[in-house]
Design an enzyme around this catalytic site. Sequence first.
Site, PDB file in Angstrom:
ATOM      1  N   LYS A   1      38.772  52.528  23.340  1.00 57.09           N
ATOM      2  CA  LYS A   1      37.809  51.944  24.015  1.00 57.09           C
ATOM      3  C   LYS A   1      36.783  52.811  24.456  1.00 57.09           C
ATOM      4  CE  LYS A   1      36.538  48.903  27.163  1.00 57.09           C
ATOM      5  NZ  LYS A   1      35.888  47.620  26.803  1.00 57.09           N
TER       6      LYS A   1
ATOM      7  N   LYS B   1      31.530  55.495  33.411  1.00 56.84           N
ATOM      8  CA  LYS B   1      32.846  56.186  33.587  1.00 56.84           C
ATOM      9  C   LYS B   1      33.321  56.297  31.835  1.00 56.84           C
ATOM     10  CE  LYS B   1      35.761  53.329  33.724  1.00 56.84           C
ATOM     11  NZ  LYS B   1      36.569  52.197  33.095  1.00 56.84           N
TER      12      LYS B   1
ATOM     13  N   LEU C   1      42.448  48.418  36.742  1.00 53.49           N
ATOM     14  CA  LEU C   1      41.578  49.023  37.919  1.00 53.49           C
ATOM     15  C   LEU C   1      40.436  50.057  37.129  1.00 53.49           C
ATOM     16  CD1 LEU C   1      44.846  50.103  39.608  1.00 53.49           C
ATOM     17  CD2 LEU C   1      43.451  48.358  40.292  1.00 53.49           C
ATOM     18  N   PRO C   2      39.722  50.340  38.185  1.00 50.16           N
ATOM     19  CA  PRO C   2      38.214  50.821  37.509  1.00 50.16           C
ATOM     20  C   PRO C   2      38.593  51.955  36.535  1.00 50.16           C
ATOM     21  CG  PRO C   2      38.001  50.490  39.909  1.00 50.16           C
ATOM     22  CD  PRO C   2      39.472  50.124  39.507  1.00 50.16           C
TER      23      PRO C   2
HETATM   24  P1  NDP Z   1      35.848  45.743  39.112  1.00 50.01           P
HETATM   25  O1  NDP Z   1      35.085  46.848  39.645  1.00 50.01           O
HETATM   26  O2  NDP Z   1      35.022  44.279  39.088  1.00 50.01           O
HETATM   27  O3  NDP Z   1      37.303  45.420  40.013  1.00 50.01           O
HETATM   28  C1  NDP Z   1      37.909  46.800  39.975  1.00 50.01           C
HETATM   29  C2  NDP Z   1      39.404  46.215  40.763  1.00 50.01           C
HETATM   30  O4  NDP Z   1      40.110  47.473  40.948  1.00 50.01           O
HETATM   31  C3  NDP Z   1      39.251  45.430  41.902  1.00 50.01           C
HETATM   32  O5  NDP Z   1      40.301  44.674  41.998  1.00 50.01           O
HETATM   33  C4  NDP Z   1      39.421  46.346  43.062  1.00 50.01           C
HETATM   34  O6  NDP Z   1      39.577  45.825  44.219  1.00 50.01           O
HETATM   35  C5  NDP Z   1      40.382  47.102  42.556  1.00 50.01           C
HETATM   36  N1  NDP Z   1      40.322  48.686  43.075  1.00 50.01           N
HETATM   37  C6  NDP Z   1      39.122  49.652  43.169  1.00 50.01           C
HETATM   38  N2  NDP Z   1      39.735  50.582  43.537  1.00 50.01           N
HETATM   39  C7  NDP Z   1      40.803  50.665  43.990  1.00 50.01           C
HETATM   40  C8  NDP Z   1      41.619  51.527  44.750  1.00 50.01           C
HETATM   41  N3  NDP Z   1      41.216  52.669  45.023  1.00 50.01           N
HETATM   42  N4  NDP Z   1      43.031  51.145  44.893  1.00 50.01           N
HETATM   43  C9  NDP Z   1      43.198  49.597  44.585  1.00 50.01           C
HETATM   44  N5  NDP Z   1      42.670  48.778  43.683  1.00 50.01           N
HETATM   45  C10 NDP Z   1      41.326  49.209  43.695  1.00 50.01           C
HETATM   46  O7  NDP Z   1      36.269  46.370  37.733  1.00 50.01           O
HETATM   47  P2  NDP Z   1      36.559  45.297  36.311  1.00 50.01           P
HETATM   48  O8  NDP Z   1      37.400  44.324  36.678  1.00 50.01           O
HETATM   49  O9  NDP Z   1      35.152  44.878  35.666  1.00 50.01           O
HETATM   50  O10 NDP Z   1      37.189  46.428  35.525  1.00 50.01           O
HETATM   51  C11 NDP Z   1      38.650  46.819  35.563  1.00 50.01           C
HETATM   52  C12 NDP Z   1      38.728  47.697  34.301  1.00 50.01           C
HETATM   53  O11 NDP Z   1      38.703  46.864  32.988  1.00 50.01           O
HETATM   54  C13 NDP Z   1      37.912  48.908  34.253  1.00 50.01           C
HETATM   55  O12 NDP Z   1      38.500  49.824  33.917  1.00 50.01           O
HETATM   56  C14 NDP Z   1      36.769  48.395  33.254  1.00 50.01           C
HETATM   57  O13 NDP Z   1      36.064  49.752  32.617  1.00 50.01           O
HETATM   58  C15 NDP Z   1      37.520  47.544  32.234  1.00 50.01           C
HETATM   59  N6  NDP Z   1      36.677  46.492  31.577  1.00 50.01           N
HETATM   60  C16 NDP Z   1      35.882  45.601  32.310  1.00 50.01           C
HETATM   61  C17 NDP Z   1      35.230  44.569  31.532  1.00 50.01           C
HETATM   62  C18 NDP Z   1      34.171  43.851  32.289  1.00 50.01           C
HETATM   63  O14 NDP Z   1      33.643  42.895  31.449  1.00 50.01           O
HETATM   64  N7  NDP Z   1      34.144  43.572  33.525  1.00 50.01           N
HETATM   65  C19 NDP Z   1      35.487  44.344  30.071  1.00 50.01           C
HETATM   66  C20 NDP Z   1      36.339  45.454  29.344  1.00 50.01           C
HETATM   67  C21 NDP Z   1      36.828  46.315  30.405  1.00 50.01           C
HETATM   68  P3  NDP Z   1      38.750  45.136  45.385  1.00 50.01           P
HETATM   69  O15 NDP Z   1      38.704  43.838  45.145  1.00 50.01           O
HETATM   70  O16 NDP Z   1      39.353  45.365  46.585  1.00 50.01           O
HETATM   71  O17 NDP Z   1      37.477  45.874  45.182  1.00 50.01           O
END
Ligand code: NDP
Length: 295
Positions: free
Chosen positions: A171, A240, A65-66
């Site tokens: 991280k 963040k 999650l974020p």
């Molecule tokens: P995204 O913003 O693409 O996706 C976030 C996910 O969390 C979505 O599935 C979203 O659902 C869900 N979500 C958001 N808010 C809520 C909530 N209140 N309740 C339930 N579900 C929620 O993020 P990423 O996939 O890119 O990143 C996820 C994690 O991984 C983060 O901590 C990021 O820092 C880390 N990360 C990301 C990388 C990247 O390259 N993208 C690389 C390494 C780490 P919905 O589909 O409904 O929006």
Amino acid sequence: MKIAFIGLGDIGEPMATHLARDPFELVVWNRTSSKAEDFARNHKAKVAATPAEAVRDAAVVITCLPSSVEVEAVLHGDNGILDAMRKGSVLIDCTSGDPPTSRSIAAELGGRGVEFIDAPVSGGTTAAKAGTLTVMWGGEATVFERVRSVIEAFGKKIVHAGPVGSGDALKAVNNALLAVHIISTAEGLAILAKAGVDPKVALEVINASSGRSNSSENLIPQRVLTRAFPRTFRLALLEKDIAIAAVMAEDLHASTPVISLTAERFHEAREKLGEGADHVEAVKMVEEENGVELK
Ligand code: NDP
């Protein structure tokens, strides 16, 4: 082994694909249910209607999650997972979270006989698709051994950072360095553009010299000079991460003025460019301030 995966975002979705196969039985839940339904149409996975339903029979639960705020919400919110996770199961939090919240979640779950490890990942969506992410985990080795096969399904370099919260700490600092490299490389190229040096020529030299970084070697040539700016990792998430590093520094009385200033710059960039912008778009802020375009 029954696995529940919660959070099919930019990185979560490609990670989950590696668990949608034997010997795993995968159940997915995503806030926007259409993403979970699309996933199940294309992969061997079931869709759960709520987070609680997803985790009820699972031996391992993965959250991606974020931030830790959303992990807390999925634990404690309506149909949350806290009351539904079965005794003896393990929560692997792949969110890039914050160490104090991870420690408090671990303590809360521990009181209910559920184990926790923080296991943020690095390598971006390319490594997630390839199943070659770097995974930095915090927690007990005995817990890790129980979930090793799950983490190995999407991870290649898998490193024990220390007790719970250490994966998050490592991280946050890694990504603080990424943020510093993006901004400082953009600033350097802006100086050179103003001095009449072509950014492509500048990067050719920098990348054969000691000023190089992943930003100069890959991100800026592939995403800035081409003006493609693909969205793979939201700027809001990098902001963040560097904020977590800056708060850690403050709590630990570490002197880190460069990281603090870069955290402020990313805060500014997030305000200007919005929640949907990619992290590399921070370069646009530097370009605008200097009246140059790096191409
Ligand atoms: P995204 O913003 O693409 O996706 C976030 C996910 O969390 C979505 O599935 C979203 O659902 C869900 N979500 C958001 N808010 C809520 C909530 N209140 N309740 C339930 N579900 C929620 O993020 P990423 O996939 O890119 O990143 C996820 C994690 O991984 C983060 O901590 C990021 O820092 C880390 N990360 C990301 C990388 C990247 O390259 N993208 C690389 C390494 C780490 P919905 O589909 O409904 O929006």
